[in-house]
Design a protein around this motif. Sequence first.
Motif, PDB file in Angstrom:
ATOM      1  N   LEU A  70      12.047 -12.321  23.215  1.00  0.00           N
ATOM      2  CA  LEU A  70      10.906 -12.606  23.939  1.00  0.00           C
ATOM      3  C   LEU A  70       9.482 -12.437  23.314  1.00  0.00           C
ATOM      4  O   LEU A  70       8.589 -12.808  23.608  1.00  0.00           O
ATOM      5  N   VAL A  71       9.544 -11.671  22.146  1.00  0.00           N
ATOM      6  CA  VAL A  71       8.351 -11.425  21.301  1.00  0.00           C
ATOM      7  C   VAL A  71       8.713 -11.805  19.887  1.00  0.00           C
ATOM      8  O   VAL A  71       9.688 -11.432  19.345  1.00  0.00           O
ATOM      9  N   ASP A  72       7.792 -12.560  19.344  1.00  0.00           N
ATOM     10  CA  ASP A  72       7.793 -12.712  17.972  1.00  0.00           C
ATOM     11  C   ASP A  72       7.072 -11.915  16.999  1.00  0.00           C
ATOM     12  O   ASP A  72       5.899 -11.319  17.458  1.00  0.00           O
ATOM     13  N   ARG A  73       7.521 -11.453  15.830  1.00  0.00           N
ATOM     14  CA  ARG A  73       7.110 -10.622  15.143  1.00  0.00           C
ATOM     15  C   ARG A  73       7.116 -10.932  13.934  1.00  0.00           C
ATOM     16  O   ARG A  73       8.105 -11.069  13.164  1.00  0.00           O
ATOM     17  N   ARG A  74       5.897 -11.018  13.105  1.00  0.00           N
ATOM     18  CA  ARG A  74       5.799 -11.273  11.901  1.00  0.00           C
ATOM     19  C   ARG A  74       4.715 -10.427  11.006  1.00  0.00           C
ATOM     20  O   ARG A  74       3.619 -10.005  11.605  1.00  0.00           O
ATOM     21  N   ARG A  75       4.857 -10.410   9.737  1.00  0.00           N
ATOM     22  CA  ARG A  75       3.854  -9.576   9.000  1.00  0.00           C
ATOM     23  C   ARG A  75       2.794 -10.486   9.100  1.00  0.00           C
ATOM     24  O   ARG A  75       2.502 -11.601   8.861  1.00  0.00           O
ATOM     25  N   ASP A  76       1.635  -9.526   9.066  1.00  0.00           N
ATOM     26  CA  ASP A  76       0.196 -10.209   8.937  1.00  0.00           C
ATOM     27  C   ASP A  76       0.045 -10.255   7.512  1.00  0.00           C
ATOM     28  O   ASP A  76      -0.072  -9.395   6.425  1.00  0.00           O
ATOM     29  N   PRO A  77      -0.297 -11.504   7.091  1.00  0.00           N
ATOM     30  CA  PRO A  77      -0.563 -11.734   5.677  1.00  0.00           C
ATOM     31  C   PRO A  77      -1.609 -11.082   5.039  1.00  0.00           C
ATOM     32  O   PRO A  77      -1.939 -10.795   3.798  1.00  0.00           O
ATOM     33  N   ARG A  78      -2.679 -10.735   5.887  1.00  0.00           N
ATOM     34  CA  ARG A  78      -4.056 -10.354   5.453  1.00  0.00           C
ATOM     35  C   ARG A  78      -3.578  -8.645   5.072  1.00  0.00           C
ATOM     36  O   ARG A  78      -4.437  -8.150   4.522  1.00  0.00           O
ATOM     37  N   ASP A  79      -2.754  -8.212   5.886  1.00  0.00           N
ATOM     38  CA  ASP A  79      -2.618  -6.725   5.797  1.00  0.00           C
ATOM     39  C   ASP A  79      -1.060  -6.634   5.988  1.00  0.00           C
ATOM     40  O   ASP A  79      -0.718  -6.460   7.283  1.00  0.00           O
ATOM     41  N   ARG A  80      -0.553  -6.382   5.021  1.00  0.00           N
ATOM     42  CA  ARG A  80       1.173  -6.283   5.117  1.00  0.00           C
ATOM     43  C   ARG A  80       1.648  -5.077   5.712  1.00  0.00           C
ATOM     44  O   ARG A  80       2.661  -4.882   5.938  1.00  0.00           O
ATOM     45  N   ARG A  81       0.842  -4.368   6.016  1.00  0.00           N
ATOM     46  CA  ARG A  81       1.167  -3.100   6.841  1.00  0.00           C
ATOM     47  C   ARG A  81       1.342  -3.453   8.313  1.00  0.00           C
ATOM     48  O   ARG A  81       2.032  -2.785   9.001  1.00  0.00           O
ATOM     49  N   ARG A  82       0.569  -4.452   8.722  1.00  0.00           N
ATOM     50  CA  ARG A  82       0.819  -4.828  10.048  1.00  0.00           C
ATOM     51  C   ARG A  82       1.495  -5.817  10.493  1.00  0.00           C
ATOM     52  O   ARG A  82       1.959  -6.548   9.634  1.00  0.00           O
TER      53      ARG A  82
END
Lengths: 161, 161
Positions: A70-82
């Motif tokens: 139900l939710v898509d979750r991907r790494r933020d390319p600008r900050d890979r912590r997020r």
Amino acid sequence: MLDGVRRLVRALRLSAREAERTVGLSGAQLFVLKSLEGRPETSPGELASLTATDQSSVSVVVARLHERGLVDRRRDPRDRRRFSLSLTAAGRRLVRGAPDPAQGPLVAAVEALGSADRRALARLLDRVVRGMGVRGRQAPLFFADEEPRRPGPRGGRRPGP
Amino acid sequence: MLDGVRRLVRALRLSAREAERTVGLSGAQLFVLKSLEGRPETSPGELASLTATDQSSVSVVVARLHERGLVDRRRDPRDRRRFSLSLTAAGRRLVRGAPDPAQGPLVAAVEALGSADRRALARLLDRVVRGMGVRGRQAPLFFADEEPRRPGPRGGRRPGP
DNA sequence: ACGAAGTGTATGGGCTCCCATGCATCGGCG
DNA sequence: CGCCGATGCATGGGAGCCCATACACTTCGT
């Protein structure tokens, strides 16, 4: 007053449980889904603020929603912590089809008050919340990320006992 | 409105946690102890009503308090299904020495409102709670034992799936 | 370039909550 | 007297909440 709040909370919780059964999700899960509506790039930290809960709690709920597709979750390319969270198509469909849990009975009860009383209640409640959370200054969301909660510095391994 | 309630609940919860640390008990435990104050013979079922929670939740909290030596628990000779709960001397001392968790900040915030607003808030809150829980009739405690919650008949082993 | 400090998120622990179920007990009825 | 339905409480399961901690990553200062 406190007793009134306790009863209100329980009524909401039970009502949420009932509504949950029709959707197959818990109240928290549904609330998180609704909070992501119209927000294609929300981080778990932001979501914690939006939902006024601890980031660790959000983390677990989001994990479950992700498992459910139900939710898509991907790494933020600008900050890979997020992570960048967003609703999937299935998530959007579900959110649209589901009434807000707990809100039905509350809305009905609140509407039974009359409009002047409704406004008075919302205003007073808001003042109480602000009064509780603010120590001399305004804050849009209490506790979640406005003030440090954990005592002492973070980072680094602590020596064991 | 719902959001205001959520924030209030969280503020109360966090405040309770802070107060807990000074006493070494959780908010629910302290609340249960306070509910037993002045009541030498309360059953877990009655306590569930008093605290507006499920009897299974009360059961677990009471077990912990009993382990801590703060609550005395003995079988009711008149009905051996039941227990008779009461505070021990240690429990009484603790209850007297501890401020009510969460209530400090809430009381402060409520008192900051002014007496007319306080009364208005309590009245409105009470009406909302009653409106949510009552379908056409009055009830002193919502949900806990006024209406059957569990669907279908009880008792006996159910055949498996 | 490197280290320190800070940030974001996950994980584990503990607790609470509700639901469902099981066992012991009680009371009413045949 | 025995049976059955109801009641009271404990237990297990699942979920959520917060706290503390750990790891990965980012930013900043030297």
